[in-house]
Write a protein that holds these residues in place. Structure first.
Motif, PDB file in Angstrom:
ATOM      1  N   SER A  52       0.719  -1.273   0.079  1.00  0.00           N
ATOM      2  CA  SER A  52       0.138  -0.051  -0.237  1.00  0.00           C
ATOM      3  C   SER A  52       0.939   1.321   0.049  1.00  0.00           C
ATOM      4  N   CYS A  53       2.149   1.075   0.880  1.00  0.00           N
ATOM      5  CA  CYS A  53       2.854   2.377   0.687  1.00  0.00           C
ATOM      6  C   CYS A  53       3.662   2.686  -0.526  1.00  0.00           C
ATOM      7  N   GLU A  54       3.864   1.520  -1.362  1.00  0.00           N
ATOM      8  CA  GLU A  54       4.447   1.660  -2.550  1.00  0.00           C
ATOM      9  C   GLU A  54       3.391   1.999  -3.673  1.00  0.00           C
ATOM     10  N   ALA A  55       2.184   1.561  -3.509  1.00  0.00           N
ATOM     11  CA  ALA A  55       1.159   1.983  -4.551  1.00  0.00           C
ATOM     12  C   ALA A  55       0.609   3.422  -4.318  1.00  0.00           C
ATOM     13  N   TYR A  56       0.425   3.837  -3.072  1.00  0.00           N
ATOM     14  CA  TYR A  56      -0.316   4.965  -2.780  1.00  0.00           C
ATOM     15  C   TYR A  56       0.295   6.323  -2.141  1.00  0.00           C
ATOM     16  N   GLY A  57       1.595   5.883  -1.947  1.00  0.00           N
ATOM     17  CA  GLY A  57       2.736   7.121  -1.453  1.00  0.00           C
ATOM     18  C   GLY A  57       2.594   7.189   0.001  1.00  0.00           C
ATOM     19  N   SER A  81       9.667   4.247   2.461  1.00  0.00           N
ATOM     20  CA  SER A  81       7.998   4.283   2.741  1.00  0.00           C
ATOM     21  C   SER A  81       7.728   3.371   3.538  1.00  0.00           C
ATOM     22  N   PHE A  82       8.207   2.131   3.874  1.00  0.00           N
ATOM     23  CA  PHE A  82       7.852   1.016   4.688  1.00  0.00           C
ATOM     24  C   PHE A  82       9.058   0.736   5.536  1.00  0.00           C
TER      25      PHE A  82
END
Length: 336
Positions: free
Chosen positions: A164-169, A258-259
């Motif tokens: 989710s972090c990778e996809a939605y920033g 991001s994660f």
């Protein structure tokens, strides 16, 4: 003042983290369905901090209720504790664990995505490592096939958050903690499981208090010094403070990806019998215990290498096993 949503905020770790958040100056919004907590904790938090947190009784498995919460509340960050957490029970009730632990996480992340909310702290677990090949366990240890459905929900949860972090920033930190124990210095909040305890320490204190007839020590044939399983027992206040520094890392944009994920423990392993002896010492109480068969899903040993958390979060534990067990005993005596 930042608004921080704390799911499961009346639970054991959640309530201690709410106290630390309020003491640091955050406005806290608690969500809890009271399935394994008590509403009285809300007043206890107010007594400790002088501030009554905002509270909503919500079951996060109900998607519309989650949507309504976010529609009516300004949220700057989320610390997500709400989950079923008993290893043995998860083996007996896997579908309940997947529905609750995964479904609620997905609904929260969907609202974050739809409302451009950043900053997510995930209550993860050292169970993601399974029985690690090397001890102490570093963050570089491979993720092993989960030994229980509970452990699997933490593995899957981390994967969902990372993607989710990778996809939605979004930005998130998973704290992989070891075994939280103890109670707040005020002895106003602590671990108070409903029904039969699933964790070692409340069973120890309830046995000492005469509530339970006998403590079961699950297995004495492990490959350890005294044959009993080894875990890393961390004082819950030290653990709560780790959530504050992790949140501040995200708010101040100090995260390096991001994660991120960090081990949160003491760095020292203690066997079940060592815990029993330590408790008997600090409480001046003899424990009635019996060696029984191992539990399904339990591993031999797990304790943390905390080097990364100490370096990146500038955090380390301050309280000893004896201090943690004494506070747990004082808490038990206050709640007979």
């Amino acid at each position: 003042m930042k608004n921080i949503l704390v799911t499961g905020g009346l639970g054991f770790i959640g309530s201690h983290t709410v106290v630390e958040l309020q003491n640091t100056g955050y406005h806290v919004i608690i969500v809890d369905d009271l399935s394994n907590s008590k509403i009285e904790v809300l007043e206890r938090i107010k007594e400790i901090t002088g501030i009554a947190p905002e509270f909503h009784q919500i079951d996060l498995r109900i998607k519309q209720d989650v949507k309504d919460l976010f529609a009516n509340t300004t949220i700057d960050g989320i610390i997500h504790f709400a989950a079923f957490k008993a290893v043995g029970e998860s083996v007996e009730k896997p579908l309940d664990y997947y529905e609750n632990n995964i479904g609620s996480l997905v609904y929260l992340l969907q609202e974050m995505r739809d409302r451009n909310i950043d900053h997510f702290i995930f209550s993860s677990s050292c169970t993601v490592y399974g029985q690690a090949d090397e001890l102490p366990i570093t963050e570089n240890a491979p993720i092993k096939p989960a030994a229980s459905p509970y452990g699997n929900t933490k593995q899957i949860g981390e994967e969902i958050i990372k993607e989710s972090c990778e996809a939605y920033g979004m930005n998130a930190i998973a704290l992989r903690y070891f075994n939280p124990i103890g109670a707040h210095d005020s002895i106003k909040i602590g671990e108070l499981p409903l029904g039969v305890p699933q964790n070692l320490i409340p069973f120890v204190t309830q046995t000492a208090a005469g509530i339970r007839e006998q403590l079961s020590v699950f297995g004495d044939d492990y490959d350890t010094q005294d044959g009993t399983a080894i875990r890393d027992y961390i004082h819950v206040v030290d653990l709560a403070k780790a959530h504050i520094v992790a949140l501040q890392r995200l708010l101040h944009k100090e995260n390096k990806s991001s994660f991120e994920f960090f081990n949160i423990g003491t760095g020292k392993g203690s066997s079940v019998l060592e815990v029993v002896k330590s408790f008997e010492k600090v409480s001046a109480t003899k424990l009635n215990y019996k060696i029984v068969d191992r539990r399904p899903g339990d591993i031999t040993a797990a304790y943390a290498d905390t080097t990364l958390a100490e370096k990146e979060l500038r955090w380390k534990t301050e309280k000893s096993l004896d201090e943690a067990l004494l506070s747990a005993w004082q808490w038990q005596q206050e709640n007979k």
